[in-house]
Design a protein around this motif. Structure first.
Motif, PDB file in Angstrom:
ATOM      1  N   ALA A  95       7.331  15.543  -3.322  1.00  0.00           N
ATOM      2  CA  ALA A  95       8.476  16.356  -2.921  1.00  0.00           C
ATOM      3  C   ALA A  95       9.659  15.505  -2.460  1.00  0.00           C
ATOM      4  N   CYS A  96       9.449  14.208  -2.279  1.00  0.00           N
ATOM      5  CA  CYS A  96      10.544  13.338  -1.845  1.00  0.00           C
ATOM      6  C   CYS A  96      11.593  13.215  -2.952  1.00  0.00           C
ATOM      7  N   LYS A  97      12.848  13.106  -2.536  1.00  0.00           N
ATOM      8  CA  LYS A  97      13.943  13.054  -3.497  1.00  0.00           C
ATOM      9  C   LYS A  97      14.069  11.697  -4.182  1.00  0.00           C
ATOM     10  N   THR A  98      13.662  10.628  -3.504  1.00  0.00           N
ATOM     11  CA  THR A  98      13.766   9.298  -4.099  1.00  0.00           C
ATOM     12  C   THR A  98      12.423   8.578  -3.980  1.00  0.00           C
ATOM     13  N   PRO A  99      12.173   7.659  -4.906  1.00  0.00           N
ATOM     14  CA  PRO A  99      10.938   6.860  -4.791  1.00  0.00           C
ATOM     15  C   PRO A  99      10.901   6.017  -3.519  1.00  0.00           C
ATOM     16  N   ALA A 100      12.068   5.561  -3.066  1.00  0.00           N
ATOM     17  CA  ALA A 100      12.110   4.758  -1.838  1.00  0.00           C
ATOM     18  C   ALA A 100      11.670   5.578  -0.638  1.00  0.00           C
ATOM     19  N   LYS A 101      12.081   6.834  -0.593  1.00  0.00           N
ATOM     20  CA  LYS A 101      11.681   7.705   0.514  1.00  0.00           C
ATOM     21  C   LYS A 101      10.177   7.993   0.454  1.00  0.00           C
ATOM     22  N   ALA A 102       9.635   8.151  -0.745  1.00  0.00           N
ATOM     23  CA  ALA A 102       8.198   8.376  -0.902  1.00  0.00           C
ATOM     24  C   ALA A 102       7.413   7.138  -0.468  1.00  0.00           C
ATOM     25  N   GLN A 103       7.921   5.963  -0.803  1.00  0.00           N
ATOM     26  CA  GLN A 103       7.268   4.732  -0.405  1.00  0.00           C
ATOM     27  C   GLN A 103       7.305   4.565   1.118  1.00  0.00           C
ATOM     28  N   PHE A 104       8.449   4.856   1.704  1.00  0.00           N
ATOM     29  CA  PHE A 104       8.557   4.780   3.159  1.00  0.00           C
ATOM     30  C   PHE A 104       7.593   5.752   3.824  1.00  0.00           C
ATOM     31  N   LEU A 105       7.491   6.959   3.297  1.00  0.00           N
ATOM     32  CA  LEU A 105       6.571   7.957   3.842  1.00  0.00           C
ATOM     33  C   LEU A 105       5.133   7.459   3.780  1.00  0.00           C
ATOM     34  N   SER A 106       4.769   6.808   2.688  1.00  0.00           N
ATOM     35  CA  SER A 106       3.409   6.296   2.530  1.00  0.00           C
ATOM     36  C   SER A 106       3.103   5.198   3.547  1.00  0.00           C
ATOM     37  N   PHE A 107       4.028   4.244   3.680  1.00  0.00           N
ATOM     38  CA  PHE A 107       3.800   3.156   4.623  1.00  0.00           C
ATOM     39  C   PHE A 107       3.839   3.647   6.070  1.00  0.00           C
ATOM     40  N   ALA A 108       4.726   4.574   6.369  1.00  0.00           N
ATOM     41  CA  ALA A 108       4.794   5.125   7.722  1.00  0.00           C
ATOM     42  C   ALA A 108       3.510   5.882   8.058  1.00  0.00           C
ATOM     43  N   GLY A 109       2.981   6.613   7.105  1.00  0.00           N
ATOM     44  CA  GLY A 109       1.727   7.334   7.321  1.00  0.00           C
ATOM     45  C   GLY A 109       0.556   6.391   7.539  1.00  0.00           C
ATOM     46  N   ALA A 110       0.509   5.314   6.765  1.00  0.00           N
ATOM     47  CA  ALA A 110      -0.568   4.330   6.933  1.00  0.00           C
ATOM     48  C   ALA A 110      -0.470   3.658   8.300  1.00  0.00           C
ATOM     49  N   PHE A 111       0.723   3.270   8.693  1.00  0.00           N
ATOM     50  CA  PHE A 111       0.930   2.641   9.995  1.00  0.00           C
ATOM     51  C   PHE A 111       0.573   3.621  11.115  1.00  0.00           C
ATOM     52  N   GLY A 112       0.968   4.871  10.963  1.00  0.00           N
ATOM     53  CA  GLY A 112       0.649   5.887  11.965  1.00  0.00           C
ATOM     54  C   GLY A 112      -0.847   6.106  12.114  1.00  0.00           C
ATOM     55  N   CYS A 113      -1.580   6.084  10.999  1.00  0.00           N
ATOM     56  CA  CYS A 113      -3.035   6.256  11.062  1.00  0.00           C
ATOM     57  C   CYS A 113      -3.692   5.104  11.813  1.00  0.00           C
ATOM     58  N   VAL A 114      -3.213   3.889  11.573  1.00  0.00           N
ATOM     59  CA  VAL A 114      -3.781   2.733  12.272  1.00  0.00           C
ATOM     60  C   VAL A 114      -3.488   2.827  13.766  1.00  0.00           C
ATOM     61  N   ILE A 115      -2.260   3.196  14.117  1.00  0.00           N
ATOM     62  CA  ILE A 115      -1.880   3.300  15.528  1.00  0.00           C
ATOM     63  C   ILE A 115      -2.678   4.406  16.222  1.00  0.00           C
ATOM     64  N   MET A 116      -2.931   5.511  15.533  1.00  0.00           N
ATOM     65  CA  MET A 116      -3.625   6.635  16.157  1.00  0.00           C
ATOM     66  C   MET A 116      -5.119   6.392  16.353  1.00  0.00           C
ATOM     67  N   THR A 117      -5.656   5.298  15.810  1.00  0.00           N
ATOM     68  CA  THR A 117      -7.055   4.978  16.084  1.00  0.00           C
ATOM     69  C   THR A 117      -7.232   4.339  17.451  1.00  0.00           C
ATOM     70  N   ILE A 118      -6.184   3.755  17.997  1.00  0.00           N
ATOM     71  CA  ILE A 118      -6.281   3.043  19.272  1.00  0.00           C
ATOM     72  C   ILE A 118      -6.716   3.967  20.418  1.00  0.00           C
ATOM     73  N   PRO A 119      -6.102   5.145  20.603  1.00  0.00           N
ATOM     74  CA  PRO A 119      -6.569   6.013  21.702  1.00  0.00           C
ATOM     75  C   PRO A 119      -8.028   6.447  21.545  1.00  0.00           C
ATOM     76  N   ALA A 120      -8.461   6.716  20.325  1.00  0.00           N
ATOM     77  CA  ALA A 120      -9.847   7.137  20.113  1.00  0.00           C
ATOM     78  C   ALA A 120     -10.826   6.025  20.468  1.00  0.00           C
ATOM     79  N   VAL A 121     -10.500   4.796  20.096  1.00  0.00           N
ATOM     80  CA  VAL A 121     -11.370   3.665  20.432  1.00  0.00           C
ATOM     81  C   VAL A 121     -11.387   3.436  21.942  1.00  0.00           C
TER      82      VAL A 121
END
Length: 85
Positions: free
Chosen positions: A50-76
């Motif tokens: 649904a992203c308008k540009t490939p750059a925005k889709a790429q940013f969304l992917s990397f931001a999501g991956a980074f967010g998933c890694v960060i969100m593991t810290i409180p659980a651990v």
């Protein structure tokens, strides 16, 4: 974590870290799920497509991956603190 009843996490690390048994079937199953996708991946692909540009889709992917890694810290930390109490 700062309570007197909680011992240092570093001293109780062998207790809460445990062992990681080698279970090849489990790893193959998860590898196939990552390669071919699952039901939760549909939401991800809908957002990326649904992203308008490939750059925005790429940013969304990397931001999501980074967010998933960060969100593991409180659980651990919660698990480690619970085992150290």
């Amino acid at each position: 974590m700062t309570n007197k009843a909680v011992t240092k996490i570093s001293t109780t690390a062998p207790i809460w870290m445990g062992e990681w048994p080698v279970n090849y079937g489990y790893w193959i199953d998860h590898a196939m799920l990552l390669v071919f996708g699952g039901i939760p991946w549909q939401v991800y692909f809908q957002r990326v497509l649904a992203c308008k540009t490939p750059a925005k889709a790429q940013f969304l992917s990397f931001a999501g991956a980074f967010g998933c890694v960060i969100m593991t810290i409180p659980a651990v930390l919660i698990g480690a603190i619970g085992a150290s109490t």
